[in-house]
Design a protein around this motif. Sequence first.
Motif, PDB file in Angstrom:
ATOM      1  N   GLN A 146      34.260  62.195   7.506  1.00  0.00           N
ATOM      2  CA  GLN A 146      33.581  62.076   6.214  1.00  0.00           C
ATOM      3  C   GLN A 146      32.115  62.483   6.333  1.00  0.00           C
ATOM      4  N   ARG A 147      31.461  62.068   7.403  1.00  0.00           N
ATOM      5  CA  ARG A 147      30.069  62.473   7.630  1.00  0.00           C
ATOM      6  C   ARG A 147      29.981  63.986   7.786  1.00  0.00           C
ATOM      7  N   ALA A 148      30.956  64.576   8.477  1.00  0.00           N
ATOM      8  CA  ALA A 148      30.977  66.037   8.626  1.00  0.00           C
ATOM      9  C   ALA A 148      31.175  66.708   7.264  1.00  0.00           C
ATOM     10  N   ASP A 149      32.060  66.151   6.437  1.00  0.00           N
ATOM     11  CA  ASP A 149      32.275  66.692   5.089  1.00  0.00           C
ATOM     12  C   ASP A 149      30.981  66.662   4.275  1.00  0.00           C
ATOM     13  N   LEU A 150      30.250  65.545   4.353  1.00  0.00           N
ATOM     14  CA  LEU A 150      28.994  65.426   3.608  1.00  0.00           C
ATOM     15  C   LEU A 150      27.958  66.435   4.106  1.00  0.00           C
ATOM     16  N   LEU A 151      27.908  66.635   5.402  1.00  0.00           N
ATOM     17  CA  LEU A 151      26.985  67.647   5.932  1.00  0.00           C
ATOM     18  C   LEU A 151      27.378  69.042   5.440  1.00  0.00           C
ATOM     19  N   GLU A 152      28.654  69.356   5.535  1.00  0.00           N
ATOM     20  CA  GLU A 152      29.123  70.681   5.121  1.00  0.00           C
ATOM     21  C   GLU A 152      28.944  70.908   3.631  1.00  0.00           C
ATOM     22  N   ALA A 153      28.882  69.835   2.857  1.00  0.00           N
ATOM     23  CA  ALA A 153      28.651  69.968   1.416  1.00  0.00           C
ATOM     24  C   ALA A 153      27.276  70.551   1.130  1.00  0.00           C
TER      25      ALA A 153
END
Length: 172
Positions: A146-153
């Motif tokens: 989820q943290r990776a998803d937020l960064l990639e956003a």
Amino acid sequence: MFDLSFLALSVPFPADVMPVIAHSTSDPSLPFSLTLPDRYLAAAMSGEARPRIIGHFATLTEAMRGAIKMADEMEPDAAPRMLAILDRDERLVLAGAAANGAVAWCAPVMTATEARVVVMEASQLRAQASRAADWLESDLATRLRQRADLLEARLVDPLWRAFATRALQIAA
């Protein structure tokens, strides 16, 4: 950037229930579409994952309002959901996490250097998530993804970076 914890759901909404968003249309000729990620593991592994389009909008502002309307329609105790606004060429314009009647928009990167840093950090988080999954730490693995998803956003298309940043400043 955001410290949200939310479940990585296999289906963002039940198959028969799509949110009703004011001012949205199914007209694909409109330049902006509000989307949810395809969380089906098989689609992601095969490279065929496509975002689920919730609605099409004439302006970025309308798409942002549509995202907020979607967040308003979510159950109060529902887990946050990642969403993205794409242009007609499927370039990322803006992304964020919707929950509790609001959307936490992710600030776009502004330079190629910043984008590389974000990609490296997200890649490291995904590697850590993979190791956590190997150690049977599924909750930790989920949070790291989820943290990776937020960064990639934050990896807004270079064409839209300044425009999206300005839209967030106006909306604040």
